[in-house]
Scaffold this motif. Structure first.
Motif, PDB file in Angstrom:
ATOM      1  N   PHE A  54      64.626 -55.705 -31.448  1.00 53.71           N
ATOM      2  CA  PHE A  54      65.087 -55.353 -32.312  1.00 53.71           C
ATOM      3  C   PHE A  54      65.215 -53.752 -32.551  1.00 53.71           C
ATOM      4  CE2 PHE A  54      62.855 -59.232 -34.928  1.00 53.71           C
ATOM      5  CZ  PHE A  54      63.434 -59.358 -35.743  1.00 53.71           C
ATOM      6  N   GLU A  55      65.056 -53.538 -31.040  1.00 52.17           N
ATOM      7  CA  GLU A  55      64.764 -52.166 -30.376  1.00 52.17           C
ATOM      8  C   GLU A  55      63.704 -50.919 -31.634  1.00 52.17           C
ATOM      9  OE1 GLU A  55      69.484 -51.455 -30.909  1.00 52.17           O
ATOM     10  OE2 GLU A  55      69.557 -52.557 -28.841  1.00 52.17           O
ATOM     11  N   VAL A  56      63.202 -51.482 -31.454  1.00 51.38           N
ATOM     12  CA  VAL A  56      61.764 -50.568 -32.715  1.00 51.38           C
ATOM     13  C   VAL A  56      60.686 -50.517 -30.978  1.00 51.38           C
ATOM     14  CG1 VAL A  56      61.957 -50.916 -34.110  1.00 51.38           C
ATOM     15  CG2 VAL A  56      60.348 -52.769 -33.174  1.00 51.38           C
ATOM     16  N   THR A  57      59.794 -49.845 -31.898  1.00 49.18           N
ATOM     17  CA  THR A  57      58.232 -50.126 -30.503  1.00 49.18           C
ATOM     18  C   THR A  57      57.333 -50.791 -31.301  1.00 49.18           C
ATOM     19  OG1 THR A  57      57.866 -48.297 -32.133  1.00 49.18           O
ATOM     20  CG2 THR A  57      58.773 -47.381 -30.219  1.00 49.18           C
ATOM     21  N   THR A  58      56.456 -51.050 -30.442  1.00 47.80           N
ATOM     22  CA  THR A  58      55.605 -52.503 -30.182  1.00 47.80           C
ATOM     23  C   THR A  58      53.901 -51.323 -31.477  1.00 47.80           C
ATOM     24  OG1 THR A  58      54.422 -51.567 -28.005  1.00 47.80           O
ATOM     25  CG2 THR A  58      55.112 -53.314 -28.077  1.00 47.80           C
ATOM     26  N   ASP A  59      54.393 -50.329 -31.593  1.00 45.10           N
ATOM     27  CA  ASP A  59      53.370 -49.807 -32.368  1.00 45.10           C
ATOM     28  C   ASP A  59      53.880 -49.789 -34.246  1.00 45.10           C
ATOM     29  OD1 ASP A  59      51.220 -48.898 -30.788  1.00 45.10           O
ATOM     30  OD2 ASP A  59      52.567 -46.761 -30.911  1.00 45.10           O
ATOM     31  N   TYR A  60      55.730 -49.913 -33.937  1.00 43.83           N
ATOM     32  CA  TYR A  60      55.623 -50.251 -35.502  1.00 43.83           C
ATOM     33  C   TYR A  60      55.933 -51.869 -35.825  1.00 43.83           C
ATOM     34  CZ  TYR A  60      59.100 -50.962 -39.520  1.00 43.83           C
ATOM     35  OH  TYR A  60      60.155 -51.219 -40.282  1.00 43.83           O
ATOM     36  N   LEU A  61      55.287 -52.429 -35.112  1.00 44.32           N
ATOM     37  CA  LEU A  61      55.728 -54.113 -35.539  1.00 44.32           C
ATOM     38  C   LEU A  61      54.337 -54.165 -35.760  1.00 44.32           C
ATOM     39  CD1 LEU A  61      57.555 -55.806 -33.063  1.00 44.32           C
ATOM     40  CD2 LEU A  61      57.848 -55.825 -34.874  1.00 44.32           C
ATOM     41  N   LEU A  62      53.284 -53.779 -35.095  1.00 47.14           N
ATOM     42  CA  LEU A  62      52.383 -53.813 -35.478  1.00 47.14           C
ATOM     43  C   LEU A  62      51.551 -53.564 -36.455  1.00 47.14           C
ATOM     44  CD1 LEU A  62      50.789 -54.139 -31.698  1.00 47.14           C
ATOM     45  CD2 LEU A  62      50.865 -56.118 -33.450  1.00 47.14           C
ATOM     46  N   LYS A  63      51.562 -52.435 -36.621  1.00 45.44           N
ATOM     47  CA  LYS A  63      51.345 -51.365 -37.203  1.00 45.44           C
ATOM     48  C   LYS A  63      51.662 -49.930 -38.133  1.00 45.44           C
ATOM     49  CE  LYS A  63      47.714 -49.795 -33.431  1.00 45.44           C
ATOM     50  NZ  LYS A  63      47.273 -48.674 -32.917  1.00 45.44           N
ATOM     51  N   GLY A  64      53.304 -50.498 -38.523  1.00 48.48           N
ATOM     52  CA  GLY A  64      54.009 -50.121 -38.847  1.00 48.48           C
ATOM     53  C   GLY A  64      54.424 -48.494 -38.441  1.00 48.48           C
ATOM     54  N   ILE A  65      53.852 -47.945 -37.906  1.00 46.83           N
ATOM     55  CA  ILE A  65      54.105 -46.666 -36.961  1.00 46.83           C
ATOM     56  C   ILE A  65      55.517 -46.332 -36.438  1.00 46.83           C
ATOM     57  CG2 ILE A  65      53.108 -44.623 -35.654  1.00 46.83           C
ATOM     58  CD1 ILE A  65      50.645 -46.188 -35.744  1.00 46.83           C
ATOM     59  N   GLU A  66      55.791 -45.073 -37.446  1.00 49.93           N
ATOM     60  CA  GLU A  66      57.238 -44.669 -37.195  1.00 49.93           C
ATOM     61  C   GLU A  66      57.113 -43.848 -35.850  1.00 49.93           C
ATOM     62  OE1 GLU A  66      60.295 -45.766 -37.982  1.00 49.93           O
ATOM     63  OE2 GLU A  66      59.877 -46.600 -40.312  1.00 49.93           O
ATOM     64  N   PRO A  67      58.180 -43.647 -34.501  1.00 40.10           N
ATOM     65  CA  PRO A  67      57.826 -43.468 -33.573  1.00 40.10           C
ATOM     66  C   PRO A  67      58.536 -41.693 -33.992  1.00 40.10           C
ATOM     67  CG  PRO A  67      60.113 -44.110 -33.851  1.00 40.10           C
ATOM     68  CD  PRO A  67      59.234 -44.879 -34.669  1.00 40.10           C
ATOM     69  N   VAL A  68      58.185 -40.687 -33.041  1.00 35.30           N
ATOM     70  CA  VAL A  68      57.740 -39.851 -33.142  1.00 35.30           C
ATOM     71  C   VAL A  68      59.794 -38.933 -32.938  1.00 35.30           C
ATOM     72  CG1 VAL A  68      57.258 -37.087 -33.200  1.00 35.30           C
ATOM     73  CG2 VAL A  68      56.296 -38.940 -33.844  1.00 35.30           C
ATOM     74  N   PRO A  69      60.698 -38.372 -33.728  1.00 35.72           N
ATOM     75  CA  PRO A  69      62.000 -38.497 -33.305  1.00 35.72           C
ATOM     76  C   PRO A  69      61.983 -37.569 -32.620  1.00 35.72           C
ATOM     77  CG  PRO A  69      61.497 -37.484 -35.321  1.00 35.72           C
ATOM     78  CD  PRO A  69      60.425 -38.342 -35.203  1.00 35.72           C
ATOM     79  N   ARG A  70      62.585 -37.661 -31.510  1.00 36.86           N
ATOM     80  CA  ARG A  70      62.825 -36.621 -30.610  1.00 36.86           C
ATOM     81  C   ARG A  70      63.537 -35.163 -30.536  1.00 36.86           C
ATOM     82  NH1 ARG A  70      65.397 -38.784 -24.492  1.00 36.86           N
ATOM     83  NH2 ARG A  70      67.168 -38.354 -26.575  1.00 36.86           N
ATOM     84  N   LYS A  71      63.075 -34.456 -30.241  1.00 43.50           N
ATOM     85  CA  LYS A  71      64.049 -32.638 -30.888  1.00 43.50           C
ATOM     86  C   LYS A  71      64.987 -32.353 -29.345  1.00 43.50           C
ATOM     87  CE  LYS A  71      60.007 -30.512 -33.375  1.00 43.50           C
ATOM     88  NZ  LYS A  71      59.132 -29.754 -32.882  1.00 43.50           N
ATOM     89  N   ILE A  72      65.822 -32.511 -30.467  1.00 44.09           N
ATOM     90  CA  ILE A  72      67.342 -32.450 -29.369  1.00 44.09           C
ATOM     91  C   ILE A  72      67.585 -30.873 -29.480  1.00 44.09           C
ATOM     92  CG2 ILE A  72      70.232 -32.593 -29.116  1.00 44.09           C
ATOM     93  CD1 ILE A  72      69.221 -35.719 -30.753  1.00 44.09           C
ATOM     94  N   PRO A  73      67.191 -30.329 -27.994  1.00 46.10           N
ATOM     95  CA  PRO A  73      67.638 -28.586 -27.906  1.00 46.10           C
ATOM     96  C   PRO A  73      68.870 -27.920 -28.748  1.00 46.10           C
ATOM     97  CG  PRO A  73      67.922 -29.420 -25.848  1.00 46.10           C
ATOM     98  CD  PRO A  73      67.028 -30.715 -26.783  1.00 46.10           C
ATOM     99  N   PRO A  74      69.244 -27.075 -29.432  1.00 45.54           N
ATOM    100  CA  PRO A  74      70.534 -27.081 -30.137  1.00 45.54           C
ATOM    101  C   PRO A  74      71.480 -26.411 -28.934  1.00 45.54           C
ATOM    102  CG  PRO A  74      68.359 -25.228 -30.228  1.00 45.54           C
ATOM    103  CD  PRO A  74      67.937 -25.965 -29.608  1.00 45.54           C
ATOM    104  N   ALA A  75      72.867 -27.513 -29.250  1.00 46.47           N
ATOM    105  CA  ALA A  75      73.588 -26.157 -28.380  1.00 46.47           C
ATOM    106  C   ALA A  75      73.710 -24.888 -28.051  1.00 46.47           C
ATOM    107  CB  ALA A  75      74.834 -27.247 -28.644  1.00 46.47           C
ATOM    108  N   LYS A  76      73.897 -24.831 -26.632  1.00 47.01           N
ATOM    109  CA  LYS A  76      74.256 -22.973 -26.609  1.00 47.01           C
ATOM    110  C   LYS A  76      75.185 -22.865 -27.044  1.00 47.01           C
ATOM    111  CE  LYS A  76      73.861 -20.177 -22.985  1.00 47.01           C
ATOM    112  NZ  LYS A  76      73.233 -20.278 -21.411  1.00 47.01           N
ATOM    113  N   GLU A  77      74.819 -21.573 -28.316  1.00 47.49           N
ATOM    114  CA  GLU A  77      75.666 -21.204 -29.039  1.00 47.49           C
ATOM    115  C   GLU A  77      76.518 -19.960 -27.981  1.00 47.49           C
ATOM    116  OE1 GLU A  77      76.474 -18.254 -33.129  1.00 47.49           O
ATOM    117  OE2 GLU A  77      74.798 -19.097 -32.251  1.00 47.49           O
ATOM    118  N   LYS A  78      78.241 -19.895 -28.349  1.00 48.29           N
ATOM    119  CA  LYS A  78      79.303 -19.287 -27.382  1.00 48.29           C
ATOM    120  C   LYS A  78      79.563 -18.972 -28.100  1.00 48.29           C
ATOM    121  CE  LYS A  78      80.821 -24.231 -24.438  1.00 48.29           C
ATOM    122  NZ  LYS A  78      81.801 -24.527 -24.407  1.00 48.29           N
TER     123      LYS A  78
END
Length: 208
Positions: A54-78
């Motif tokens: 299902f492409e989810v974490t075991t924590d989500y399946l067992l406890k319903g804990i959503e994974p913390v979204p990974r912060k994507i660094p903002p693109a360097k402004e040109k």
């Protein structure tokens, strides 16, 4: 929502039946049915297989804990290409003006050299800007730069050619009226005509 509800929700989101899920995980359809009806719990191995499928974490399946979204660094402004276009144009205009001023005072080849050096600097600034700047700003910068600089950049070289052919001061950065006035008038006709044609081409490409 418990693990039974989450398994059922994920299965339905995939659009598969209990039997299809059982085949993917390697269990019987009855096992999947019992998981979803809370009659039994999948063991650790099956939880891992379910999380992979299902492409989810075991924590989500067992406890319903959503994974913390990974912060994507903002693109360097040109940088804005228009800044380089304006700066390059300023250097080129400065080169032409200084060359004329120095020649008027000293009448030496230094005047033309100053103009050419500033031409090179102005074109380099523009070229660097078109390489490193934001793509969205390049079209305006390109049109505005050449719309002005076809007049500025061509003036000094054409003046040198005219002065050589006219037999005047060949290092002067602007045309010196010597000899035939018709030839002097021809210079301005060619200069204005070529510049106008270039301007029309620029505007035509802009419309296209």
């Amino acid at each position: 929502m418990n693990i039974a509800d989450r398994i059922q929700q994920l299965r339905k989101a995939k659009g598969i039946s209990q039997e299809e899920l059982a085949d993917r995980i390697g269990v019987s359809r009855q096992a999947v049915s019992k998981w979803e009806s809370e009659q039994s719990m999948p063991d650790v191995e099956k939880v891992l297989l379910l999380s992979d499928y299902f492409e989810v974490t075991t924590d989500y399946l067992l406890k319903g804990i959503e994974p913390v979204p990974r912060k994507i660094p903002p693109a360097k402004e040109k940088p804005d290409a228009r800044i380089f276009s304006i700066a390059g144009t300023a250097f080129n205009c400065m080169g032409l003006i200084l060359a004329a001023m120095v020649w008027h005072e000293e009448q030496t080849a230094t005047a033309t050299a100053i103009g050419m050096i500033l031409y090179v600097v102005g074109c380099m600034v523009y070229g660097i800007g078109m390489t490193v700047s934001d793509q969205a700003t390049k079209a305006w910068a390109k049109r505005s730069f050449w719309s002005i600089n076809i007049w500025v950049l061509s003036f000094l070289p054409m003046s040198l050619v005219y002065n050589i052919l006219a037999g005047g001061s060949f290092t002067a950065p602007y045309p010196i009226a010597v000899g035939s006035m018709a030839f002097y008038g021809l210079f301005w006709t060619v200069y204005i005509g070529a510049g106008t044609m270039a301007e029309l081409l620029i505007h035509r490409k802009r419309e296209e």
